[in-house]
Enzyme design. Structure first.
Site, PDB file in Angstrom:
ATOM      1  N   HIS A  69       0.844  -1.203   0.000  1.00 54.59           N
ATOM      2  CA  HIS A  69       0.000   0.000   0.000  1.00 54.59           C
ATOM      3  C   HIS A  69       0.883   1.259   0.000  1.00 54.59           C
ATOM      4  CE1 HIS A  69      -3.539   2.413   1.665  1.00 54.59           C
ATOM      5  NE2 HIS A  69      -2.507   3.190   1.969  1.00 54.59           N
ATOM      6  N   GLU A  70       1.883   1.278   0.889  1.00 55.62           N
ATOM      7  CA  GLU A  70       2.777   2.439   0.975  1.00 55.62           C
ATOM      8  C   GLU A  70       3.640   2.565  -0.281  1.00 55.62           C
ATOM      9  OE1 GLU A  70       2.299   4.675   3.162  1.00 55.62           O
ATOM     10  OE2 GLU A  70       0.893   3.433   4.294  1.00 55.62           O
ATOM     11  N   HIS A  73       1.702   4.480  -2.926  1.00 50.33           N
ATOM     12  CA  HIS A  73       1.854   5.941  -2.791  1.00 50.33           C
ATOM     13  C   HIS A  73       3.232   6.378  -3.302  1.00 50.33           C
ATOM     14  CE1 HIS A  73      -1.719   6.492  -0.369  1.00 50.33           C
ATOM     15  NE2 HIS A  73      -1.278   5.741   0.624  1.00 50.33           N
TER      16      HIS A  73
END
Ligand SMILES: [Zn+2]
Length: 366
Positions: A69-70, A73
């Site tokens: 998820h990170e 980004h």
């Protein structure tokens, strides 16, 4: 936001990845919960060793999902020219530390959405695999994959709540920014929503805990979100106030030049102090060499003042960008970003040098 990385895991795409010890507490909690609670309840009649094995694999895969998820980004941020300093996994998830904020609402939106998009994709992937393993009769594996699908789904949905610093809050800020063109106001409003949401979680978590229905984790999460949102709102409001101020009101007026080599204590004795912040032009052998803000002198610890000469604090004259006293601050900041300068010499229409304006690097677009 900066978190201490207690343990460096390595680096992915040039980004250092680490974890904070707080993560191990929550990882242990999740492992026990899976091994003795969720897995035996969903897929009964397997051995304890099997439950513990799949619980461990499941928790590692869950934190791998947070990392993914990170990374979502981070990859989008880097593609848009925003460097990522580090990714840290901790108690309440993951944090990708971006070097600076986006300079247009489109980039802000894409960076924010990329993380939840990865979580949605992982939820679908794990869900499909869970279904397939159930079909093949691997019940504990199916339960573990189903748990991973659910956790990634929760991660995506929770993060899309429109409350900064959650991803949904960044999306909200991007939308408000696009409509009003005032990025600081947009971020402050999204942070305000974050404060309200954090307070709501805190109250619901505490009331639930008192009546035995909720968990303390929700209250802690609420408290954390609220304080992070408050910090964001204050920062956005002060940046907004600065960016709309006039050059004239923000500059330090230039006073009579002083010669190089004088100590800060010597200068204090000579000038007798000034009621308001000023700037001293510094005279060298061939004219004015640079400028020193009285605020830079004030910031020097008194123990160091007798041994610090004014030259040490000087900003070289050639480092100064010129601006007109009536120019709007937003225009000065944009030009400073283009020229890569953080110091301004303020002049009037006749070319008279009136003041010095040090710019906050956080305000200058990169
Ligand atoms: Zn995120």
């Amino acid at each position: 936001m900066t978190l201490r990385q207690s343990l460096r895991l390595g680096s992915i795409a040039g980004i250092p990845v680490g974890l904070n010890w707080g993560l191990l507490v929550i990882a242990a909690f999740f492992t026990v919960n899976l091994a003795v609670g969720i897995l035996p309840a969903t897929a009964p009649s397997a051995s304890a060793a099997t439950y513990w094995f799949f619980a461990l694999v499941g928790v590692v895969a869950f934190f791998g999902s947070i990392l993914a998820h990170e990374l979502g980004h981070s990859v989008v941020a880097q593609r848009n020219g925003i460097r990522v300093r580090a990714i840290t996994l901790w108690l309440l998830g993951g944090v990708a530390e971006l070097e600076r904020e986006a300079d247009d609402p489109g980039v802000e939106f894409r960076v924010a959405v990329a993380g939840p998009a990865v979580s949605v994709a992982l939820a679908m992937l794990f869900g499909g695999l869970a279904y397939a393993s159930l079909f093949l009769g691997a019940a504990v594996l199916a339960a573990t994959l189903g748990y991973l699908a659910l956790m990634n789904g929760i991660l995506a949905v929770f993060n899309m709540i429109p409350a900064a610093p959650l991803d949904g809050g960044r999306v909200l800020a991007a939308a408000l920014w696009k409509r009003s063109t005032n990025r600081h106001d947009a971020r402050a409003r999204a942070a305000r929503a974050g404060e309200l949401f954090g307070s709501l979680l805190l109250v619901v978590g505490l009331v639930g805990f008192l009546f035995g229905e909720g968990t303390l984790v929700m209250a802690i999460l609420g408290l954390f979100l609220r304080s992070a949102a408050t910090a964001e709102r204050r920062r956005a409001r002060s940046l907004e106030a600065l960016s709309t101020a006039s050059v004239e009101a923000s500059m330090l007026p230039l006073v009579t030049p002083i010669a190089r080599g004088i100590t800060l204590v010597g200068l204090e004795a000579m000038s007798g102090g000034y009621p308001h912040p000023v700037a001293f032009p510094i005279r060298g052998a061939h004219g004015i060499d640079g400028v020193v803000a009285s605020t830079a002198i004030d910031d020097t610890p008194s123990a160091r003042r007798p041994n610090t000469v004014i030259d040490d604090l000087m900003v070289e004259w050639r480092e100064l960008m010129h601006a007109h006293v009536n120019e709007p601050m937003s225009g000065v900041l944009t030009r400073a970003g283009e020229m890569g300068k953080h110091h301004v010499l303020v002049c009037d229409s006749l070319g008279r040098q009136l003041g010095y304006l040090p710019l906050d690097p956080a305000l200058v677009p990169a």
